[in-house]
Design a protein around this motif. Structure first.
Motif, mmCIF file in Angstrom:
data_model
loop_
_atom_site.group_PDB
_atom_site.id
_atom_site.type_symbol
_atom_site.label_atom_id
_atom_site.label_comp_id
_atom_site.label_asym_id
_atom_site.label_seq_id
_atom_site.Cartn_x
_atom_site.Cartn_y
_atom_site.Cartn_z
ATOM 1 N N SER A 162 0.813 -1.203 0.000
ATOM 2 C CA SER A 162 0.000 0.000 0.000
ATOM 3 C C SER A 162 0.854 1.264 0.000
ATOM 4 O O SER A 162 0.336 2.365 -0.069
ATOM 5 C CB SER A 162 -0.923 0.016 1.223
ATOM 6 N N SER A 163 2.179 1.111 0.058
ATOM 7 C CA SER A 163 3.034 2.295 0.032
ATOM 8 C C SER A 163 3.396 2.650 -1.408
ATOM 9 O O SER A 163 3.316 1.798 -2.299
ATOM 10 C CB SER A 163 4.316 2.016 0.810
ATOM 11 N N THR A 164 3.782 3.898 -1.607
ATOM 12 C CA THR A 164 4.192 4.309 -2.956
ATOM 13 C C THR A 164 5.388 3.480 -3.417
ATOM 14 O O THR A 164 5.499 3.123 -4.577
ATOM 15 C CB THR A 164 4.556 5.799 -2.960
ATOM 16 N N TYR A 165 6.270 3.164 -2.458
ATOM 17 C CA TYR A 165 7.433 2.347 -2.818
ATOM 18 C C TYR A 165 6.986 0.974 -3.314
ATOM 19 O O TYR A 165 7.372 0.543 -4.397
ATOM 20 C CB TYR A 165 8.328 2.202 -1.586
ATOM 21 N N GLY A 166 6.131 0.310 -2.510
ATOM 22 C CA GLY A 166 5.696 -1.039 -2.872
ATOM 23 C C GLY A 166 4.874 -1.072 -4.141
ATOM 24 O O GLY A 166 4.892 -2.056 -4.881
ATOM 25 N N LYS A 167 4.144 0.019 -4.420
ATOM 26 C CA LYS A 167 3.332 0.042 -5.638
ATOM 27 C C LYS A 167 4.204 -0.008 -6.880
ATOM 28 O O LYS A 167 3.709 -0.242 -7.976
ATOM 29 C CB LYS A 167 2.447 1.292 -5.659
ATOM 30 N N GLY A 168 5.508 0.230 -6.685
ATOM 31 C CA GLY A 168 6.440 0.061 -7.800
ATOM 32 C C GLY A 168 6.344 -1.323 -8.417
ATOM 33 O O GLY A 168 6.493 -1.473 -9.626
ATOM 34 N N GLN B 148 2.288 -3.864 -14.639
ATOM 35 C CA GLN B 148 1.458 -3.288 -15.701
ATOM 36 C C GLN B 148 2.268 -2.787 -16.885
ATOM 37 O O GLN B 148 1.778 -2.834 -18.011
ATOM 38 C CB GLN B 148 0.586 -2.182 -15.119
ATOM 39 N N ASP B 149 3.453 -2.280 -16.646
ATOM 40 C CA ASP B 149 4.315 -1.874 -17.755
ATOM 41 C C ASP B 149 5.728 -1.670 -17.227
ATOM 42 O O ASP B 149 6.033 -0.647 -16.628
ATOM 43 C CB ASP B 149 3.789 -0.593 -18.408
ATOM 44 N N MET C 227 13.635 -3.448 -7.230
ATOM 45 C CA MET C 227 12.283 -3.791 -6.790
ATOM 46 C C MET C 227 12.028 -5.283 -6.907
ATOM 47 O O MET C 227 11.419 -5.897 -6.042
ATOM 48 C CB MET C 227 11.242 -3.056 -7.634
ATOM 49 N N ALA D 44 7.759 1.676 -15.983
ATOM 50 C CA ALA D 44 8.235 1.748 -14.600
ATOM 51 C C ALA D 44 9.691 2.186 -14.572
ATOM 52 O O ALA D 44 10.077 3.082 -13.821
ATOM 53 C CB ALA D 44 8.062 0.400 -13.911
ATOM 54 N N ILE E 63 3.643 -3.136 -8.624
ATOM 55 C CA ILE E 63 2.428 -3.184 -9.440
ATOM 56 C C ILE E 63 2.703 -2.478 -10.764
ATOM 57 O O ILE E 63 2.234 -2.900 -11.825
ATOM 58 C CB ILE E 63 1.240 -2.537 -8.697
ATOM 59 N N ALA E 64 3.501 -1.399 -10.705
ATOM 60 C CA ALA E 64 3.881 -0.699 -11.935
ATOM 61 C C ALA E 64 4.684 -1.628 -12.838
ATOM 62 O O ALA E 64 4.494 -1.629 -14.063
ATOM 63 C CB ALA E 64 4.689 0.547 -11.593
ATOM 64 N N VAL F 275 11.520 4.114 -11.422
ATOM 65 C CA VAL F 275 11.468 2.930 -10.556
ATOM 66 C C VAL F 275 12.685 2.059 -10.876
ATOM 67 O O VAL F 275 12.897 1.704 -12.034
ATOM 68 C CB VAL F 275 10.177 2.112 -10.794
#
Lengths: 337, 255
Positions: A196-202, A208-209, A223, A213, A204-205, A218
């Protein structure tokens, strides 16, 4: 007020479970099913970090569980139990209560380091190729264990039960239930905080692409390294608990079939949904027990259910949503922070 | 000192020479263009500058530092952002998340802070979120903050992608065919947007573009390449009448 709802519920459930177990209202069979639920929750949701959130396809997750199981078993027998190979315990057995959490953390570290085995190839490959690499990693780990004689090789390794008895000698409590509960909650908490952190959402990025990223600053290699190590480390925690709940480990209980169970839980619950993984792990463990009378036919029924699921709800029970997305009213009562 | 200076940049893919002896100097505040027929090597230049390829030969000096051979995320952190010919947003995440994740170079907290939810984590997450909202407001995208990009019209997606590139506070923005796939009304809007961000953010912009209306109304200087070699450079008016360029685009007229 709502920031206390979840901790309160967690404590309440803890009290109820331990209380019931302590006063013999929960028989040992039910206790063991509950413990396997906890272990499966850790195992499934940790695999979800890589397969769901990051979108890679790791099929060798049980290998890391094996590393955690063996490292923790050897350490706890070495320090707290009399053994044929390792001799007298290095520390008085009554210290086992304090030593056990440390041993689980060491199991986390050991499994996380083994995770490098798949993290490093993942810099260059993904998709099917990475899946093959992870299966190979699973086999490498199992074969290594089978060929190590001092930990029993193919016969397996035992002696952890006496460590649990040593804990019960100090205070008569359902210790393994307590440990499984604590580590399950800790794992979910850690995964939630990460994704749920901006770091961890890396990650998910990356799913998706990956090109986007990398170009949007990123550090994709780092990561991936962190995600794989975090995920395999938690599998090691699941392994450590598994070994101590059973009191016995065998290399063959961590083969590709176990990895497949993890995949089933991830895809049943929904890729990239933490609450999905938790629900799926509970459901899956329950289903395994429910279908136990069918014996071997169980392994026809469960895959069949999976086929039906993929036909009619390919995104899994939850898709990539969380419980609070499906029932927005829940947000009134809790908010993770 | 020039902001970006490219010297003798050469790139081979196996035996194929994609780019030969490419030279370019961009001063701070410039808005320049790179044009050429399909397959001329334009995107190769951008991929080299943004770090996706390691150049076979040559130097890329950005702000006095040779950036050839750095990883894309390092190049971005130094201040070069880019967009892509085909839109590359994270389509399953909200527009807000798209902007926030681009702050990865500037998070200000460590993994330890993340797991312990320290004050440093809380403050930095709040800063990133507030800045992202402020930024979306400047770009007139605030009402779409919680939408997924895949649900937005194509022109709007293009705008979100440019906004995301701008949110890393670059000194140099590379736009790879920003007008590709846009209709004429969208193109007009895009021209206004680019000239507005050029002034508003005092940015240096380098763009690849096929549509002459865009290039003619925006760029002050153009470079034309074909088959990896530079064939012409100059102001848009000069380029328009250059026989070499016309030949590269239309053939030499003998039938």
């Amino acid at each position: 007020m709502r920031r206390f709802t979840v901790p309160l519920l967690v404590l309440l459930l803890f009290g109820v479970l331990i209380g019931l177990a302590y006063y013999d209202k929960l028989d040992l069979y039910v206790q063991s099913v509950l413990m396997f639920m906890g272990i499966n929750i850790i195992f499934g949701s940790s695999l979800n970090i890589v397969n769901g959130y990051m979108g890679e396809f790791s099929c060798g997750h049980a290998g890391f569980m094996a590393v955690g199981a063996y490292v923790s078993s050897v350490l706890s027998v070495l320090f707290f139990a009399q053994d044929k190979v390792f001799g007298a315990p290095l520390l008085p057995p009554e210290y086992a209560i304090y030593g056990f959490p440390i041993i689980v953390i060491i199991a986390f570290i050991a499994a996380a380091l083994t995770g490098l085995l798949v993290a490093l190839p993942s810099f260059k490959t993904r998709g099917d190729y990475l899946a093959i690499i992870t299966i190979a990693a699973n086999y490498i780990i199992i074969t290594t264990i089978i060929n190590l004689d001092f930990i029993g090789g193919p016969r397996g390794f035992m002696g952890m039960k006496s460590v649990i008895f040593a804990m019960e000698d100090v205070a008569f409590l359902p210790w393994m239930l307590i440990w499984v509960y604590i580590f399950t909650i800790l794992s979910i908490w850690a995964i939630y905080r990460f994704v749920s952190s901006t770091y961890g959402k890396g990650i998910i990025a990356i799913h998706q692409d990956e090109v986007a990223a990398e170009i949007m600053s990123v550090n994709t290699n780092k990561m991936k390294l962190i995600a794989f190590m975090f995920s395999s480390g938690l599998a090691g925690v699941a392994g450590a608990l598994f070994a101590h709940v059973l009191g016995y480990v065998n290399p063959n209980s961590f083969n590709i079939l176990k990895s497949t169970e993890g995949l089933v839980m991830v895809y049943l619950g929904g890729m990239g949904s933490l609450s999905g993984s938790v629900l799926a792990a509970i459901l899956f463990t329950f289903l395994l027990e429910l279908l136990r009378p069918l014996q071997i036919i169980k392994w026809v029924v469960i895959p069949l259910l999976l086929i039906i699921l993929m036909q009619f709800r390919p995104e899994g029970i939850m898709g990539n949503r969380e419980l609070s997305d499906i029932f927005p009213r829940l947000r009134k009562f809790y908010q993770f922070k | 000192m020039a902001l970006l200076e490219i010297k003798n940049l050469t790139q081979y893919f196996g035996g194929l020479c994609a780019l030969t002896e490419f030279n370019m100097t961009i001063e701070e505040g410039d808005l320049v263009g790179l044009i050429g027929p399909n397959g001329a090597g334009k995107t190769t230049v951008f991929n080299l500058v943004s770090g996706f390829y390691q150049p076979t030969r040559g130097e890329i000096i950005f702000n006095g530092k040779n950036i050839a051979g750095l990883k894309p995320h390092q190049v971005t952190a130094l201040g070069i952002a880019r967009t892509f010919q085909n839109i590359r947003l994270w389509h399953e995440m909200s527009v807000l998340d798209n902007i926030m994740i681009a702050q990865h170079y500037n998070l200000g907290y460590s993994l330890k802070d993340l797991f312990l939810r320290t004050r440093r984590y809380q403050e930095n997450e709040k800063r990133i979120r507030d800045e992202a909202y402020k930024f979306l407001e400047i770009m007139n995208l605030k009402e779409y903050a919680l939408e997924k990009p895949k649900n937005l019209p194509y022109g709007m997606q293009r705008k979100v992608e440019i906004a995301r590139a701008l949110s890393v506070k670059p000194k140099l923005l590379l736009l790879d065919e920003p007008a590709a796939g846009l209709n004429s009304a969208d193109v007009k809007e895009l021209i206004e947007l680019i000239s507005w961000i050029h002034k508003e953010f005092k940015l240096t912009i380098w763009m690849i573009e096929h549509q002459m209306t865009v290039v003619m109304s925006l760029c002050s200087w153009l470079k034309v390449i074909d088959f990896g070699a530079t064939i012409a450079e100059g102001t848009p008016e000069e380029i328009q009448n250059n026989p070499e360029v016309i030949k590269a685009y239309l053939g030499d007229g003998k039938i």
